[in-house]
Design a protein around this motif. Structure first.
Motif, PDB file in Angstrom:
ATOM      1  N   ALA A 148       0.833  -1.199   0.000  1.00  0.00           N
ATOM      2  CA  ALA A 148       0.000   0.000   0.000  1.00  0.00           C
ATOM      3  C   ALA A 148       0.868   1.249   0.000  1.00  0.00           C
ATOM      4  CB  ALA A 148      -0.925  -0.003   1.209  1.00  0.00           C
ATOM      5  N   PRO A 149       0.552   2.251  -0.826  1.00  0.00           N
ATOM      6  CA  PRO A 149       1.382   3.453  -0.914  1.00  0.00           C
ATOM      7  C   PRO A 149       1.434   4.252   0.378  1.00  0.00           C
ATOM      8  CG  PRO A 149      -0.676   3.729  -2.140  1.00  0.00           C
ATOM      9  CD  PRO A 149      -0.584   2.287  -1.751  1.00  0.00           C
ATOM     10  N   ASP A 150       0.382   4.170   1.172  1.00  0.00           N
ATOM     11  CA  ASP A 150       0.335   4.868   2.463  1.00  0.00           C
ATOM     12  C   ASP A 150       0.303   3.855   3.593  1.00  0.00           C
ATOM     13  OD1 ASP A 150       0.164   7.443   1.221  1.00  0.00           O
ATOM     14  OD2 ASP A 150      -1.973   7.056   0.862  1.00  0.00           O
ATOM     15  N   ARG A 151       0.892   4.223   4.722  1.00  0.00           N
ATOM     16  CA  ARG A 151       0.818   3.353   5.894  1.00  0.00           C
ATOM     17  C   ARG A 151      -0.623   3.286   6.397  1.00  0.00           C
ATOM     18  NH1 ARG A 151       5.719   2.319   8.987  1.00  0.00           N
ATOM     19  NH2 ARG A 151       7.532   2.917   7.724  1.00  0.00           N
ATOM     20  N   ILE A 152      -1.028   2.121   6.824  1.00  0.00           N
ATOM     21  CA  ILE A 152      -2.359   1.909   7.384  1.00  0.00           C
ATOM     22  C   ILE A 152      -2.208   1.797   8.897  1.00  0.00           C
ATOM     23  CG2 ILE A 152      -4.433   0.494   7.344  1.00  0.00           C
ATOM     24  CD1 ILE A 152      -3.726   1.805   4.638  1.00  0.00           C
ATOM     25  N   ASP A 153      -2.760   2.759   9.607  1.00  0.00           N
ATOM     26  CA  ASP A 153      -2.605   2.799  11.065  1.00  0.00           C
ATOM     27  C   ASP A 153      -1.123   2.717  11.449  1.00  0.00           C
ATOM     28  OD1 ASP A 153      -3.791   3.081  13.591  1.00  0.00           O
ATOM     29  OD2 ASP A 153      -3.761   0.930  13.962  1.00  0.00           O
ATOM     30  N   GLU A 154      -0.293   3.467  10.712  1.00  0.00           N
ATOM     31  CA  GLU A 154       1.162   3.554  10.945  1.00  0.00           C
ATOM     32  C   GLU A 154       1.892   2.255  10.634  1.00  0.00           C
ATOM     33  OE1 GLU A 154       2.434   6.494  11.584  1.00  0.00           O
ATOM     34  OE2 GLU A 154       0.391   7.288  11.598  1.00  0.00           O
ATOM     35  N   ARG A 155       1.303   1.387   9.817  1.00  0.00           N
ATOM     36  CA  ARG A 155       1.926   0.094   9.517  1.00  0.00           C
ATOM     37  C   ARG A 155       2.082  -0.077   8.004  1.00  0.00           C
ATOM     38  NH1 ARG A 155       1.532  -2.967  14.259  1.00  0.00           N
ATOM     39  NH2 ARG A 155       0.050  -2.095  15.768  1.00  0.00           N
ATOM     40  N   VAL A 156       3.202  -0.673   7.597  1.00  0.00           N
ATOM     41  CA  VAL A 156       3.400  -1.047   6.207  1.00  0.00           C
ATOM     42  C   VAL A 156       2.549  -2.287   5.922  1.00  0.00           C
ATOM     43  CG1 VAL A 156       5.067  -1.812   4.473  1.00  0.00           C
ATOM     44  CG2 VAL A 156       5.738  -0.110   6.196  1.00  0.00           C
ATOM     45  N   CYS A 157       1.771  -2.232   4.840  1.00  0.00           N
ATOM     46  CA  CYS A 157       0.807  -3.312   4.589  1.00  0.00           C
ATOM     47  C   CYS A 157       0.822  -3.762   3.137  1.00  0.00           C
ATOM     48  CB  CYS A 157      -0.613  -2.838   4.922  1.00  0.00           C
ATOM     49  SG  CYS A 157      -0.908  -2.514   6.665  1.00  0.00           S
ATOM     50  N   HIS A 158       0.567  -5.057   2.939  1.00  0.00           N
ATOM     51  CA  HIS A 158       0.234  -5.600   1.634  1.00  0.00           C
ATOM     52  C   HIS A 158      -1.247  -5.346   1.369  1.00  0.00           C
ATOM     53  CE1 HIS A 158       4.048  -7.672   1.087  1.00  0.00           C
ATOM     54  NE2 HIS A 158       3.944  -8.187   2.301  1.00  0.00           N
ATOM     55  N   GLN A 159      -1.564  -4.962   0.134  1.00  0.00           N
ATOM     56  CA  GLN A 159      -2.948  -4.679  -0.239  1.00  0.00           C
ATOM     57  C   GLN A 159      -3.457  -5.720  -1.234  1.00  0.00           C
ATOM     58  OE1 GLN A 159      -3.598  -0.807  -1.946  1.00  0.00           O
ATOM     59  NE2 GLN A 159      -5.775  -1.175  -2.342  1.00  0.00           N
ATOM     60  N   PHE A 160      -4.647  -6.247  -0.967  1.00  0.00           N
ATOM     61  CA  PHE A 160      -5.334  -7.144  -1.891  1.00  0.00           C
ATOM     62  C   PHE A 160      -6.697  -6.548  -2.220  1.00  0.00           C
ATOM     63  CE2 PHE A 160      -2.273 -10.046  -0.091  1.00  0.00           C
ATOM     64  CZ  PHE A 160      -2.005 -10.957  -1.107  1.00  0.00           C
ATOM     65  N   ARG A 161      -7.105  -6.682  -3.471  1.00  0.00           N
ATOM     66  CA  ARG A 161      -8.434  -6.238  -3.886  1.00  0.00           C
ATOM     67  C   ARG A 161      -9.285  -7.480  -4.153  1.00  0.00           C
ATOM     68  NH1 ARG A 161      -6.883  -2.414  -6.997  1.00  0.00           N
ATOM     69  NH2 ARG A 161      -7.053  -0.951  -5.258  1.00  0.00           N
ATOM     70  N   VAL A 162     -10.401  -7.578  -3.451  1.00  0.00           N
ATOM     71  CA  VAL A 162     -11.279  -8.747  -3.516  1.00  0.00           C
ATOM     72  C   VAL A 162     -12.586  -8.359  -4.202  1.00  0.00           C
ATOM     73  CG1 VAL A 162     -12.621 -10.372  -2.131  1.00  0.00           C
ATOM     74  CG2 VAL A 162     -10.274  -9.812  -1.470  1.00  0.00           C
ATOM     75  N   ILE A 172     -18.896 -10.098  -0.667  1.00  0.00           N
ATOM     76  CA  ILE A 172     -18.413  -8.730  -0.490  1.00  0.00           C
ATOM     77  C   ILE A 172     -17.386  -8.376  -1.558  1.00  0.00           C
ATOM     78  CG2 ILE A 172     -18.841  -8.721   2.002  1.00  0.00           C
ATOM     79  CD1 ILE A 172     -15.856  -9.164   2.429  1.00  0.00           C
ATOM     80  N   ASN A 173     -17.242  -7.068  -1.776  1.00  0.00           N
ATOM     81  CA  ASN A 173     -16.133  -6.500  -2.520  1.00  0.00           C
ATOM     82  C   ASN A 173     -15.346  -5.630  -1.547  1.00  0.00           C
ATOM     83  OD1 ASN A 173     -17.227  -7.577  -4.927  1.00  0.00           O
ATOM     84  ND2 ASN A 173     -18.485  -5.756  -5.231  1.00  0.00           N
ATOM     85  N   GLY A 174     -14.016  -5.641  -1.670  1.00  0.00           N
ATOM     86  CA  GLY A 174     -13.280  -4.825  -0.720  1.00  0.00           C
ATOM     87  C   GLY A 174     -11.785  -4.779  -0.952  1.00  0.00           C
ATOM     88  N   ASP A 175     -11.153  -3.850  -0.250  1.00  0.00           N
ATOM     89  CA  ASP A 175      -9.698  -3.722  -0.223  1.00  0.00           C
ATOM     90  C   ASP A 175      -9.204  -4.161   1.150  1.00  0.00           C
ATOM     91  OD1 ASP A 175      -8.666  -2.450  -2.775  1.00  0.00           O
ATOM     92  OD2 ASP A 175     -10.310  -1.087  -2.282  1.00  0.00           O
ATOM     93  N   TYR A 176      -8.287  -5.120   1.137  1.00  0.00           N
ATOM     94  CA  TYR A 176      -7.732  -5.703   2.358  1.00  0.00           C
ATOM     95  C   TYR A 176      -6.291  -5.234   2.530  1.00  0.00           C
ATOM     96  CZ  TYR A 176     -11.520  -9.138   2.923  1.00  0.00           C
ATOM     97  OH  TYR A 176     -12.736  -9.763   3.132  1.00  0.00           O
ATOM     98  N   TYR A 177      -5.934  -4.900   3.782  1.00  0.00           N
ATOM     99  CA  TYR A 177      -4.576  -4.465   4.098  1.00  0.00           C
ATOM    100  C   TYR A 177      -4.027  -5.350   5.221  1.00  0.00           C
ATOM    101  CZ  TYR A 177      -6.162  -0.378   1.499  1.00  0.00           C
ATOM    102  OH  TYR A 177      -6.675   0.457   0.532  1.00  0.00           O
ATOM    103  N   PHE A 178      -2.969  -6.103   4.911  1.00  0.00           N
ATOM    104  CA  PHE A 178      -2.358  -7.023   5.863  1.00  0.00           C
ATOM    105  C   PHE A 178      -0.973  -6.516   6.265  1.00  0.00           C
ATOM    106  CE2 PHE A 178      -5.311  -9.601   3.388  1.00  0.00           C
ATOM    107  CZ  PHE A 178      -5.962 -10.340   4.364  1.00  0.00           C
ATOM    108  N   GLU A 179      -0.673  -6.578   7.546  1.00  0.00           N
ATOM    109  CA  GLU A 179       0.628  -6.157   8.058  1.00  0.00           C
ATOM    110  C   GLU A 179       1.735  -6.914   7.328  1.00  0.00           C
ATOM    111  OE1 GLU A 179       3.891  -4.957  10.470  1.00  0.00           O
ATOM    112  OE2 GLU A 179       3.335  -6.986   9.895  1.00  0.00           O
TER     113      GLU A 179
END
Length: 266
Positions: A148-162, A172-179
């Motif tokens: 993810a280009p921006d930190r999520i809750d101050e964390r570097v995350c991998h982003q998946f689009r579902v 559901i449709n959504g964007d997931y951000y994993f630490e």
């Protein structure tokens, strides 16, 4: 006892390929990431039996500044292998900053429960990582979007689009951000792949977001749930709603009795 993170992932999951490949992403293998995500999620599921939260739900006026409604609650979740029970106890009800009576609280709560049934939103007992599991993968397209280009809750995350392959209010449709290091879910922004449409109620928009964070024991649990929607009720009356629920002071594995869930359970 503090949970320890898995150092070696032993399981091999037979799952279809995601859209992106390792060659496309500079050596990052999305399937290997998903294996780590599922192993991390399963490890927590194997050790998490129940949780109790102190909760506060807040709605603001349309100006976004003044408080319209606030509920103080206790939220209870009990986990099983393939489902979870959920219930909540409403303790206090505030309207325009004023504490209302128990009678007013009961009336308002009954009305909101009826509306929730019509909208079919998710609550925090829903296993948000479910689309990544083998039994659900055939229902979704899962695309790895990179770090993810921006930190999520101050964390570097991998982003998946579902994205659900078929419209259904159960998908559901959504964007997931994993630490990026320990593979816990940090945030998911999502909506149903199909909105509720009934004779007397029609949803035009429903957006939700769940933010997670670690407890002292190492469990990653919901911290904040945001919901925003628009629709129409009978006689074309516009219905707009938005609110934020905060989950605090989680008590984990206290041994919740089944009787806690006798009135409402999922």
């Amino acid at each position: 006892m503090r949970l320890i993170q898995l150092a070696v992932i032993c399981c091999v999951l037979i799952i279809p390929a995601v859209t992106a490949t390792a060659q496309d992403l500079g050596g990052i293998d999305p399937e290997a990431l998903i294996e780590r995500i599922l192993a991390t999620d399963q490890f927590q599921r194997d050790h998490l039996e129940d949780v109790t939260f102190s909760s506060e739900y807040v709605e603001l006026e349309e100006d976004g500044f003044r408080e319209k409604v606030r509920f103080v609650k206790k939220v209870y979740v009990k986990y099983f292998a393939d489902t979870a029970w959920f219930t909540e106890k409403y303790l206090e009800y505030y309207k325009d900053g004023k504490l209302m009576s128990d009678a007013d609280k009961q009336k308002e709560v009954a009305d909101r429960i009826d509306k929730q049934k019509k909208r079919k939103p998710r609550n925090i007992s829903y296993p948000m990582v479910r689309p990544f599991y083998p039994e659900q993968r055939s229902l979704y397209n899962i695309e790895y979007a990179g770090v993810a280009p921006d930190r999520i809750d101050e964390r570097v995350c991998h982003q998946f689009r579902v994205t659900a392959l078929q419209p259904a209010d159960s998908l559901i449709n959504g964007d997931y951000y994993f630490e990026a290091e320990i593979f816990h879910l940090v945030r998911v922004d999502f909506s149903p792949s199909e909105l509720v449409k009934k004779l007397m109620f029609k949803l035009n928009e429903l957006n939700m977001s769940l933010l997670y964070g670690p407890t002292a024991e190492g469990y990653w649990l919901p911290r904040q749930f945001d919901i925003q929607g628009e629709g129409k009720a009978a006689f074309f009356i516009g219905v707009n709603f938005a609110g934020t629920e905060y989950y605090r002071n989680p008590v984990v594995n206290s041994g919740l009795d089944d009787s806690t869930f006798e009135v409402t359970h999922d």
